[in-house]
Every structure is written in C-alpha cells, then in structure tokens.
Design a protein around this motif. Structure first.
Motif, PDB file in Angstrom:
ATOM      1  N   THR A  13      92.996  83.380 143.779  1.00 55.74           N
ATOM      2  CA  THR A  13      92.524  84.035 142.552  1.00 55.74           C
ATOM      3  C   THR A  13      91.304  84.899 142.853  1.00 55.74           C
ATOM      4  O   THR A  13      91.202  86.045 142.396  1.00 55.74           O
ATOM      5  CB  THR A  13      92.179  82.974 141.473  1.00 55.74           C
ATOM      6  N   ILE A  14      90.377  84.347 143.668  1.00 58.30           N
ATOM      7  CA  ILE A  14      89.176  85.107 144.024  1.00 58.30           C
ATOM      8  C   ILE A  14      89.572  86.399 144.754  1.00 58.30           C
ATOM      9  O   ILE A  14      89.050  87.475 144.479  1.00 58.30           O
ATOM     10  CB  ILE A  14      88.234  84.235 144.897  1.00 58.30           C
ATOM     11  N   LYS A  15      90.541  86.290 145.651  1.00 59.59           N
ATOM     12  CA  LYS A  15      90.906  87.451 146.476  1.00 59.59           C
ATOM     13  C   LYS A  15      91.820  88.427 145.742  1.00 59.59           C
ATOM     14  O   LYS A  15      91.900  89.597 146.115  1.00 59.59           O
ATOM     15  CB  LYS A  15      91.536  86.968 147.783  1.00 59.59           C
ATOM     16  N   VAL A 210      76.928  72.573 152.127  1.00 63.23           N
ATOM     17  CA  VAL A 210      78.046  72.022 152.912  1.00 63.23           C
ATOM     18  C   VAL A 210      79.305  71.916 152.054  1.00 63.23           C
ATOM     19  O   VAL A 210      79.240  71.418 150.918  1.00 63.23           O
ATOM     20  CB  VAL A 210      77.689  70.590 153.413  1.00 63.23           C
ATOM     21  N   THR A 211      80.458  72.387 152.577  1.00 65.20           N
ATOM     22  CA  THR A 211      81.735  72.047 151.934  1.00 65.20           C
ATOM     23  C   THR A 211      82.714  71.619 153.022  1.00 65.20           C
ATOM     24  O   THR A 211      82.833  72.286 154.048  1.00 65.20           O
ATOM     25  CB  THR A 211      82.381  73.234 151.159  1.00 65.20           C
ATOM     26  N   VAL A 212      83.361  70.478 152.801  1.00 66.35           N
ATOM     27  CA  VAL A 212      84.424  70.031 153.726  1.00 66.35           C
ATOM     28  C   VAL A 212      85.603  69.516 152.907  1.00 66.35           C
ATOM     29  O   VAL A 212      85.421  68.686 152.021  1.00 66.35           O
ATOM     30  CB  VAL A 212      83.951  68.924 154.708  1.00 66.35           C
ATOM     31  N   HIS A 213      86.776  70.045 153.186  1.00 69.04           N
ATOM     32  CA  HIS A 213      87.930  69.610 152.400  1.00 69.04           C
ATOM     33  C   HIS A 213      89.248  69.607 153.158  1.00 69.04           C
ATOM     34  O   HIS A 213      90.270  69.211 152.629  1.00 69.04           O
ATOM     35  CB  HIS A 213      88.085  70.501 151.160  1.00 69.04           C
ATOM     36  N   ARG A 214      89.256  70.039 154.427  1.00 73.76           N
ATOM     37  CA  ARG A 214      90.538  70.187 155.139  1.00 73.76           C
ATOM     38  C   ARG A 214      91.203  68.836 155.376  1.00 73.76           C
ATOM     39  O   ARG A 214      90.576  67.913 155.893  1.00 73.76           O
ATOM     40  CB  ARG A 214      90.313  70.797 156.518  1.00 73.76           C
ATOM     41  N   ARG A 215      92.485  68.787 155.083  1.00 72.50           N
ATOM     42  CA  ARG A 215      93.213  67.526 155.269  1.00 72.50           C
ATOM     43  C   ARG A 215      93.248  67.115 156.734  1.00 72.50           C
ATOM     44  O   ARG A 215      93.270  65.935 157.047  1.00 72.50           O
ATOM     45  CB  ARG A 215      94.633  67.653 154.711  1.00 72.50           C
ATOM     46  N   GLU A 282      79.862  67.851 141.843  1.00 73.86           N
ATOM     47  CA  GLU A 282      81.267  68.219 141.665  1.00 73.86           C
ATOM     48  C   GLU A 282      81.459  69.629 142.251  1.00 73.86           C
ATOM     49  O   GLU A 282      80.486  70.371 142.386  1.00 73.86           O
ATOM     50  CB  GLU A 282      81.614  68.235 140.167  1.00 73.86           C
ATOM     51  N   PRO A 283      82.723  70.019 142.570  1.00 72.91           N
ATOM     52  CA  PRO A 283      82.938  71.389 143.058  1.00 72.91           C
ATOM     53  C   PRO A 283      82.303  72.385 142.088  1.00 72.91           C
ATOM     54  O   PRO A 283      82.332  72.179 140.872  1.00 72.91           O
ATOM     55  CB  PRO A 283      84.459  71.542 143.049  1.00 72.91           C
ATOM     56  N   VAL A 284      81.707  73.414 142.661  1.00 70.40           N
ATOM     57  CA  VAL A 284      80.929  74.363 141.859  1.00 70.40           C
ATOM     58  C   VAL A 284      81.819  75.569 141.537  1.00 70.40           C
ATOM     59  O   VAL A 284      82.584  76.017 142.396  1.00 70.40           O
ATOM     60  CB  VAL A 284      79.703  74.803 142.704  1.00 70.40           C
ATOM     61  N   PRO A 288      78.319  80.348 140.415  1.00 73.10           N
ATOM     62  CA  PRO A 288      77.180  79.571 140.939  1.00 73.10           C
ATOM     63  C   PRO A 288      77.297  79.267 142.422  1.00 73.10           C
ATOM     64  O   PRO A 288      76.284  79.121 143.107  1.00 73.10           O
ATOM     65  CB  PRO A 288      77.192  78.284 140.111  1.00 73.10           C
ATOM     66  N   PHE A 289      78.544  79.192 142.944  1.00 75.62           N
ATOM     67  CA  PHE A 289      78.679  78.940 144.386  1.00 75.62           C
ATOM     68  C   PHE A 289      78.119  80.125 145.191  1.00 75.62           C
ATOM     69  O   PHE A 289      77.445  79.932 146.198  1.00 75.62           O
ATOM     70  CB  PHE A 289      80.141  78.659 144.763  1.00 75.62           C
ATOM     71  N   VAL A 290      78.359  81.340 144.706  1.00 70.59           N
ATOM     72  CA  VAL A 290      77.794  82.524 145.388  1.00 70.59           C
ATOM     73  C   VAL A 290      76.257  82.471 145.301  1.00 70.59           C
ATOM     74  O   VAL A 290      75.552  82.748 146.272  1.00 70.59           O
ATOM     75  CB  VAL A 290      78.341  83.836 144.787  1.00 70.59           C
ATOM     76  N   LEU A 292      74.495  79.809 145.213  1.00 68.12           N
ATOM     77  CA  LEU A 292      74.038  78.787 146.163  1.00 68.12           C
ATOM     78  C   LEU A 292      74.132  79.278 147.602  1.00 68.12           C
ATOM     79  O   LEU A 292      73.242  79.018 148.415  1.00 68.12           O
ATOM     80  CB  LEU A 292      74.856  77.500 145.994  1.00 68.12           C
ATOM     81  N   MET A 293      75.219  80.008 147.912  1.00 70.79           N
ATOM     82  CA  MET A 293      75.322  80.560 149.277  1.00 70.79           C
ATOM     83  C   MET A 293      74.130  81.472 149.548  1.00 70.79           C
ATOM     84  O   MET A 293      73.546  81.461 150.618  1.00 70.79           O
ATOM     85  CB  MET A 293      76.628  81.349 149.443  1.00 70.79           C
ATOM     86  N   ASN A 294      73.790  82.265 148.542  1.00 71.45           N
ATOM     87  CA  ASN A 294      72.692  83.205 148.675  1.00 71.45           C
ATOM     88  C   ASN A 294      71.363  82.488 148.861  1.00 71.45           C
ATOM     89  O   ASN A 294      70.477  82.960 149.556  1.00 71.45           O
ATOM     90  CB  ASN A 294      72.651  84.060 147.406  1.00 71.45           C
ATOM     91  N   GLY A 304      88.025  78.495 154.738  1.00 70.45           N
ATOM     92  CA  GLY A 304      88.302  79.816 155.283  1.00 70.45           C
ATOM     93  C   GLY A 304      87.513  80.883 154.539  1.00 70.45           C
ATOM     94  O   GLY A 304      86.838  81.720 155.145  1.00 70.45           O
ATOM     95  N   GLY A 305      87.582  80.843 153.207  1.00 70.72           N
ATOM     96  CA  GLY A 305      86.928  81.864 152.388  1.00 70.72           C
ATOM     97  C   GLY A 305      85.418  81.905 152.620  1.00 70.72           C
ATOM     98  O   GLY A 305      84.833  82.996 152.719  1.00 70.72           O
ATOM     99  N   VAL A 306      84.806  80.746 152.762  1.00 74.15           N
ATOM    100  CA  VAL A 306      83.347  80.712 152.935  1.00 74.15           C
ATOM    101  C   VAL A 306      82.970  81.340 154.289  1.00 74.15           C
ATOM    102  O   VAL A 306      81.987  82.076 154.385  1.00 74.15           O
ATOM    103  CB  VAL A 306      82.811  79.264 152.796  1.00 74.15           C
ATOM    104  N   GLN A 307      83.803  81.102 155.312  1.00 74.06           N
ATOM    105  CA  GLN A 307      83.548  81.747 156.622  1.00 74.06           C
ATOM    106  C   GLN A 307      83.569  83.268 156.508  1.00 74.06           C
ATOM    107  O   GLN A 307      82.868  83.966 157.221  1.00 74.06           O
ATOM    108  CB  GLN A 307      84.636  81.362 157.629  1.00 74.06           C
TER     109      GLN A 307
END
Ligand code: UDP
Length: 386
Positions: A13-15, A210-215, A282-284, A288-290, A292-294, A304-307
């Motif tokens: 959706t973001i992309k 920090v975000t980690v979610h990969r199975r 909770e997931p942001v 607001p996530f942008v 926080l990244m800033n 992937g997206g955050v990289q």
C-alpha cells in the motif's frame, strides 16, 4: 486507458499510494483500486492519509486464514473484476500472494501485467516462505518489469527476460516517504502531536529504533537479536524503541528475553519509571513511523521497506538477517548485516555507534533505491506500453 491496481499488505500500500495518486491526476488514465485486505487493520490509516478509497475491497483477511484461502480469494475476486470491467493494464507490486495471484489471473485474462519492484532475488526458492516464489512467478507472467535498481535488472537479464521489457525506475517507496516527510515539515500540529505522543523518549539519549518480524528468524535467532538489544540498552547514552510485530512468536520471544526490563508504552500512557531503556509499543502507523525513523540515531531492522527508506533520511541501518535481497544498500554503504548472535551483534552495533567515521560514512552514503521520482517514470512507461 484503465489501470487496475491490486494489492493488500502494508508495504504494498505504501509503495502503490504515490503511483495511484499520480495516475489519478493524469488525464491519460482512469484508475481502479482493488484492495485484497491482506493486512486490513494496518492499511486503513494509509488509505486515510493518502486519501485513497478502494473501488473494490475483497476483504480477505479472516482469522486462521491459510495462504491457499487468501490465494483463492484473490483469484475469484480479481477474476470477477476483470470479467466485469475493461482493464488495459494491471499493476501489482512486490512479492505477496496478492501480487502473484493477481498477476496470474490478469495473465489468464490476457491483460498486461506491470510488475512494480521486479527482479529482487534472495536465491532461495525452497525457503519455507513464499516470497521468492511469488516474485519469480510474477516475473514469468509480467508484460513489463519495473526494476528498482540495476542489480534487480541484472537478476532479470540473467533469467533471460528481454532487455526491452525491463526498466530501472527506482523504488516508489521513496516517493511515499518524501510525501510523508513533506507533510511532517509543513504540518506543525502533526509534528507537535508526535512530539507529545513520544515525549517519554529522553531527548539527551540516542534513539535506536528496532523492528523485527521475519518468520525466518522466529525462535532462537530472534532471541539472540533480543539478547543483543538487551546488552546494547546497558549503554548509558542509548535507549531503544521497539514497535513489536503482532505475531505471537515475536511477542513470546520479547516477553522471554526482555521481561520486566522493558516497558510497554502506548499513546497517552505515561511511562512507569525514568530508568527504562527499552520501550515496547504496538506497530506504529506509517506517518508516525517516518517521524520515528527521522528522530532515530540508528535503525536495526529485518524489514525490506525500512532498509530502502532510512538512507533517504540519513540514518544508518543494521540488518538483522543472515542475508538480504537488497544487497545494493550494503554495497552503497548505507547498511550492514548484523550477526544473529548476541555478542557479535553487540560488537557490530557498538562499532557503528562509537566510530564516528563509520557512522558518518553510513549516514552520508547515497540511497541506491531511488530519489522520489519513480512513480512519474513508471507512469510514463505504462502510457507508452499499453
Ligand atoms: N512500517 C510502519 N510501522 C512499523 C514498521 C514499519 O509503518 O511499525 C513501515 C515501514 O516504514 C515500511 C513498511 O512499513 O514502509 C515495511 O513493512 P514491513 O516491514 O511489514 O514489510 P517488508 O518491507 O519487510 O516487506
């Protein structure tokens, strides 16, 4: 010409949002949007922020849903749309089931499939997870491949796709990021609101987001990462904020490793003590996530997206994975892999945090994923090719 956009997860959706918004303003196109609803809760705020209302909502997410259920839903839903409306091209993005199945049905209907973010490869199709299969199989039925980078194009060429169908366009995620950054600069009230929401963060400490979610990391590897984060949090000048993925496996590991050392925070809830160094939330939402990244000094992630996004904000990235299908970031110097073993993890994080030249080189490296003009490039090419 009528374009149908099919997607359903948060990153898609973001992309897709910047493309949809641009296509809607473009007199060459009529735009139809189909949301499969794969990440229903997480995409609603994105639709609100970007002002997008789906024309079709397949509403597929049900508790306990299997990939087969989702795939059948996308298949039937997209088939119906293509039967009822005359569509000139279907645009799909990335490597999800919505992407692959949407492209397959379009191929059956002989409607050209335009694959956004084509050509990423992990090299492991037999991993227990479907993304590599989805992206390769989407490539097989795609009419046009929009590769974000030269490396992605090379991957497609090495699989014998003809050069004339591959275009390097950058990643539309950067277009979305710039749109949000512009909004955060212009909308003082919004920025003030976020300053207030995150007022529990210490302004005199360096924020590690920090975000980690990969199975693939569930269980021991994720626990090693969390042990490394625990060690890192003992540094005086550092604090960690971890928006925790909803998956129960991630939550179980966080509970086991962080225990009482971490403090849950959510908007409006005042923190319990001034001593906390690990904040969980909770997931942001994306905006607001942008923010926080800033605000972060360093980002540790397996996303992937955050990289792709963080280098445009000048933030060094440590990738908590054994390998990444985004090697361009490592080659460009914006990110490094961080070992999934807690002592080596800590050493790598400290090296980046404590060596000013390493930190500066990483934050100043050029983003290899795009410059915010990908949507424009893609739409011109779509217009030429249908
Ligand atoms: N993101 C977000 N909130 C979060 C974590 C990530 O909005 O708490 C955004 C992030 O900026 C990026 C996208 O979600 O644009 C990445 O999604 P995710 O990590 O789920 O998927 P991936 O990119 O790994 O496929």
């Amino acid at each position: 010409k009528t374009l149908l956009f099919v997607f359903g997860t948060r990153p898609e959706t973001i992309k897709m949002a910047p493309l949809i918004l641009k296509a809607k303003q473009d007199s060459r196109f009529k735009v139809l949007v189909c949301s499969t609803g794969q990440h229903r809760e997480m995409i609603k705020p994105l639709f609100d922020f970007f002002g997008i209302t789906p024309d079709f909502d397949l509403d597929l997410m049900k508790p306990g849903q299997s990939l087969t259920d989702i795939s059948m839903g996308v298949m039937t839903g997209v088939h119906r749309i293509l039967q009822e409306s005359k569509i000139d091209a279907v645009l799909i993005q990335g490597d999800t089931s919505s992407c692959f199945v949407g492209s397959l049905v379009s191929f059956y209907h002989r409607v050209p499939v335009m694959h956004i973010e084509a050509g990423l490869r992990s090299g492991d199709i037999y991993s227990p997870y479907p993304e590599e299969f989805n992206r390769k199989a989407t490539g097989l039925v795609a009419h046009t491949h929009f590769a974000p980078t030269e490396t992605a194009k090379e991957n497609l060429l090495s699989e014998q796709y003809p050069d004339r169908d591959i275009f390097v366009t950058g990643n539309t995620g950067i277009d979305a990021l710039f749109e949000v950054r512009r909004k955060l600069c212009e909308d003082v009230a919004l920025k003030t609101q976020f300053d207030r929401d995150y007022s529990f963060l210490h302004t005199d400490k360096k924020l590690v987001l920090v975000t980690v979610h990969r199975r693939e990391s569930f269980g021991l590897p994720m626990e090693e990462v969390m042990r490394g984060l625990m060690e890192l949090s003992k540094q005086d000048d550092i604090e960690l904020l971890i928006p925790l993925h909803m998956n129960p496996q991630v939550r179980k590991s966080a509970e086991k490793i962080f225990g009482a050392q971490a403090q849950w925070v959510d908007k409006g809830v005042p923190p319990r003590s001034g001593e906390t160094k690990i904040w969980l939330c909770e997931p942001v939402d994306y905006v607001p996530f942008v923010y926080l990244m800033n605000r972060a000094h360093l980002i540790i992630t397996d996303s992937g997206g955050v990289q792709e996004e963080a280098p445009s904000l000048g933030k060094p990235i440590l990738v908590a994975r054994e390998k990444t299908e985004r090697p361009e970031a490592i080659a460009a110097g914006t990110s490094k892999l961080i070992p999934l073993e807690h002592k080596a993890f800590l050493n790598t994080a400290l090296e980046v945090l404590r060596d000013p030249s390493i930190y500066r080189n990483m934050s100043e490296a050029k983003n290899p994923f795009g410059d915010g003009t990908s949507s424009e490039k893609i739409l011109s090419l779509v217009a030429e090719r249908i």
